[in-house]
Design an enzyme around this catalytic site. Structure first.
Site, PDB file in Angstrom:
ATOM      1  N   SER A  24      -0.562   5.127   1.359  1.00  0.00           N
ATOM      2  CA  SER A  24      -0.103   4.570   0.085  1.00  0.00           C
ATOM      3  C   SER A  24      -0.484   5.513  -1.067  1.00  0.00           C
ATOM      4  O   SER A  24      -0.140   6.696  -1.002  1.00  0.00           O
ATOM      5  CB  SER A  24      -0.704   3.175  -0.103  1.00  0.00           C
ATOM      6  N   ASP A  29       7.756  -1.626   6.364  1.00  0.00           N
ATOM      7  CA  ASP A  29       7.202  -1.303   5.034  1.00  0.00           C
ATOM      8  C   ASP A  29       8.359  -1.190   4.053  1.00  0.00           C
ATOM      9  O   ASP A  29       9.124  -0.227   4.089  1.00  0.00           O
ATOM     10  CB  ASP A  29       6.418   0.009   5.120  1.00  0.00           C
ATOM     11  N   HIS A  50       3.757  -2.901   4.588  1.00  0.00           N
ATOM     12  CA  HIS A  50       3.048  -1.735   4.052  1.00  0.00           C
ATOM     13  C   HIS A  50       1.585  -1.703   4.500  1.00  0.00           C
ATOM     14  O   HIS A  50       1.045  -0.643   4.812  1.00  0.00           O
ATOM     15  CB  HIS A  50       3.138  -1.770   2.527  1.00  0.00           C
ATOM     16  N   ASP A  51       0.942  -2.848   4.520  1.00  0.00           N
ATOM     17  CA  ASP A  51      -0.482  -2.912   4.872  1.00  0.00           C
ATOM     18  C   ASP A  51      -0.756  -2.515   6.317  1.00  0.00           C
ATOM     19  O   ASP A  51      -1.932  -2.452   6.711  1.00  0.00           O
ATOM     20  CB  ASP A  51      -1.028  -4.317   4.621  1.00  0.00           C
ATOM     21  N   ARG A  94      -2.534  -9.109  -8.967  1.00  0.00           N
ATOM     22  CA  ARG A  94      -2.882  -8.891  -7.569  1.00  0.00           C
ATOM     23  C   ARG A  94      -2.006  -9.730  -6.634  1.00  0.00           C
ATOM     24  O   ARG A  94      -1.561  -9.256  -5.591  1.00  0.00           O
ATOM     25  CB  ARG A  94      -4.358  -9.227  -7.355  1.00  0.00           C
TER      26      ARG A  94
END
EC number: 2.3.1.31
Lengths: 399, 399
Positions: A167, A333, A366-367, A237
């Protein structure tokens, strides 16, 4: 996996250990070593908080720099001093792990603009004796990498065996290869891109607006005024967290399940499990992160555009680079989709760089780069093994 | 395209025209006509603001109900009384348009819980004489449709020739077919789903948290306290707006273009065009929308789950339905992806309903249903033409 900072050469400036977060070392750069920023100003003095794992070999050739993501920090492995949770990349880094601290000397520093000990908007502005707030200069990914290069100088390390990150960390990896190709033997950019897309910028802007809309933000002067834009930062967040997960992962994890009951409450409580999960993500984040740092680091990502620095020709960013690359993406992602990684690979091919590429099938979004992804572990291990042979790495003894 | 409300039968209760937004008609339902809600309570008295276009034929068989989306209202065609912009679906509805007001009698009402004249959280609670705020009962998509059915009764219309809507409007179309199959000859659900996904709920929850985090929200009592959670609502709108567009559309429209300059400002101003655009979306939205309504309508969408009301078997929702369906999705819609429309079509097939399905290639994302999409126009026109022949529609004369 002991800290080996003590076995390193003496710091050229006094290291103010008292200022460092617990478990971190601190490198202080005085007025004779300013950090020249893309914004056209210099940051001086400044400090970098970092952690190391494993031992530097006699040839000083086995250093691996880990670059952290937007909300990460130097606590790659080991208990985090604030959250008391384990390090954010213990899946990948450690003794016997793909980034093997029995073989490699692993360094990770908090980025400039961050809030875990490296100079950032929450630090004291030496000119005023008060927290910088928005007086802190806007920084870029290139500035982060410049600071890291100064840390390497400080540590007496000329060349990195590898630089690894996902990232925003992956952006730094690419920037390393562009800014200091001769100092990077191998580069592993994961789940990233050479530029932030309009959609990425848009999501970041919503997060920034959420923070700046919080009356407790006070134009960024909340440290001075004794307030804290916790609610704005939590909303930022929460929104960002959705982009880190795939639709499929959210569906698998939560679906439409209610909290502790079978029927809706017909209220605005956290009725669905996914709501409760997101609220928790927001609340726990504000305990460990500075709202202004969030503004600065998202801005740095938005500004990142490697091709723009080369008249729009990405390949020119890597022309003649001796670095060998391994680019990794994940099928689900949608924040940094595989198409972005393909663009990196095409540019590297066009510049005749050595590159391998893997798109890993995963529904974790993505994580995924932070999670249990055995295929990624195998690829990273294999790539580093091959590179270490090419590099002729032998010893793991400390200096 | 005149309003023809005056040619309709007298309202059973007094119609308080003074309370209606300009250009809208108002139907008032007294204590003898409560709206029974899924939450287990009744709303009474209540009112519905609506607009009509075209003329009802002598057989009262050419009525088309348009169901609006989350932030839409009854102003489908014509100047909006607040924004002064043209109606939100003038691409599709009007004289000679696919939903042809020269042929059909088009009705659109503001949903229950809305803020354009129909009873919602900003309305006066008759029990207290003060704005409802969060005392307003939580409503569902089914409740919206129940209210619309009462409006049809009020207008003396037994059967709708068609019910048409996109997004939350599409959910209402599906709910119409489930709740009142005998009253719907043709149904056109566009860019929607039979249930909100975990990711959809998550995005809505972030928007709600942004509103509720604004100190001016005051626990929903802002109307009473003379405040307005404008900043929170603007952030909610900005975040949601990203989900209405595709990555490709944002890229085409804005890319990484800076505002009026070639280089970054190294500040937190709206540096990129996409930031300026989003900020404008947020700011202009709060001029026309009530923050509590946003909470209620997003909640209604989150609760929507047609299959759950039929033991998880979606096909049972439509079993034996005489309605003919045309389901439309867009390739780049990631909020309500084509897979959700396919699930509707499979359920309709399993229930032996008459259904056609079109996935339209578009890079415009979810908002494509509101935009210039000639393929959609052709499909809607063709479907309604075919249905009108099957229905034996002849006259366009008013009653």
């Amino acid at each position: 996996m002991d800290e080996v900072t003590s076995s390193l050469p003496e710091a050229p400036d006094s290291v103010r250990e008292a200022d460092a977060p617990r478990d971190s070392a601190l490198a202080h750069f005085g007025n004779d070593q300013p950090l020249k920023l893309d914004a056209g100003v210099s940051l001086s003095p400044f400090q970098i908080a970092y952690r190391t794992y494993g031992a530097l070999n006699a040839e000083r050739s086995n250093a691996v720099l880990i670059c952290h993501a937007l909300t990460g920090d130097q606590h790659v492995v080991g208990t985090h001093p604030v959250t008391k949770k384990s390090g954010w990349w213990e899946t990948l880094v450690g003794p016997g792990k793909p980034v093997d601290t029995d073989r490699y000397f692993v360094i990770c520093s908090n980025v400039v603009g961050g809030c875990m000990g490296t100079s950032g908007p929450a630090s004291i502005n030496p000119a005023t004796g008060k927290p910088w707030g928005l007086e802190f200069p806007v920084i870029t990914i290139r500035d982060m990498v410049r600071a890291q290069a100064m840390l390497l100088d400080h540590l007496g390390i000329d060349t990195l065996f590898a630089v690894v990150g996902g990232s925003m960390g992956g952006m730094q990896v690419l920037q390393w290869a562009e800014s200091y190709p001769e100092r990077v033997f191998a580069a592993l950019p994961i789940a990233c891109a050479t530029r932030h897309s309009a959609q990425n910028i848009a999501f970041h802007e919503v997060g920034r607006q959420a923070i700046m809309a919080d009356p407790e933000w006070r134009g960024g002067r909340y440290h001075l005024e004794g307030t804290n834009p916790r609610r704005g930062l939590a909303v930022a967040r929460m929104g960002a967290h959705i982009t880190y997960l795939s639709d499929a992962a959210l569906h698998r994890k939560f679906g439409r399940k209610f909290q502790d009951r079978e029927n809706p409450t017909f209220s605005f409580d956290a009725d669905f499990q996914v709501e409760s999960y997101l609220r928790h993500q927001g609340i726990s984040f504000v305990e460990r992160f500075d709202a202004n740092s969030y503004l600065y680091l998202t801005r740095a990502m938005d500004y990142f555009d490697l091709a723009a620095d080369h008249n729009g020709v990405l390949a020119n960013a890597f022309r003649g680079a001796p670095t060998r690359f391994c680019v990794i993406s994940f099928t689900s992602d949608w924040l940094f989709p595989t198409s972005e990684s393909r663009a990196i690979v095409h540019a590297l091919n066009a510049s005749s760089a050595r590159v391998s590429f893997a798109e890993i099938v995963s529904d974790k979004g993505h994580d995924a780069f932070l999670l249990d992804e055995p295929e990624m572990f195998g690829i990273v291990r294999g790539f580093l093994d091959g590179a270490s042979k090419a590099r002729g790495l032998k010893s793991t003894k400390a200096v």
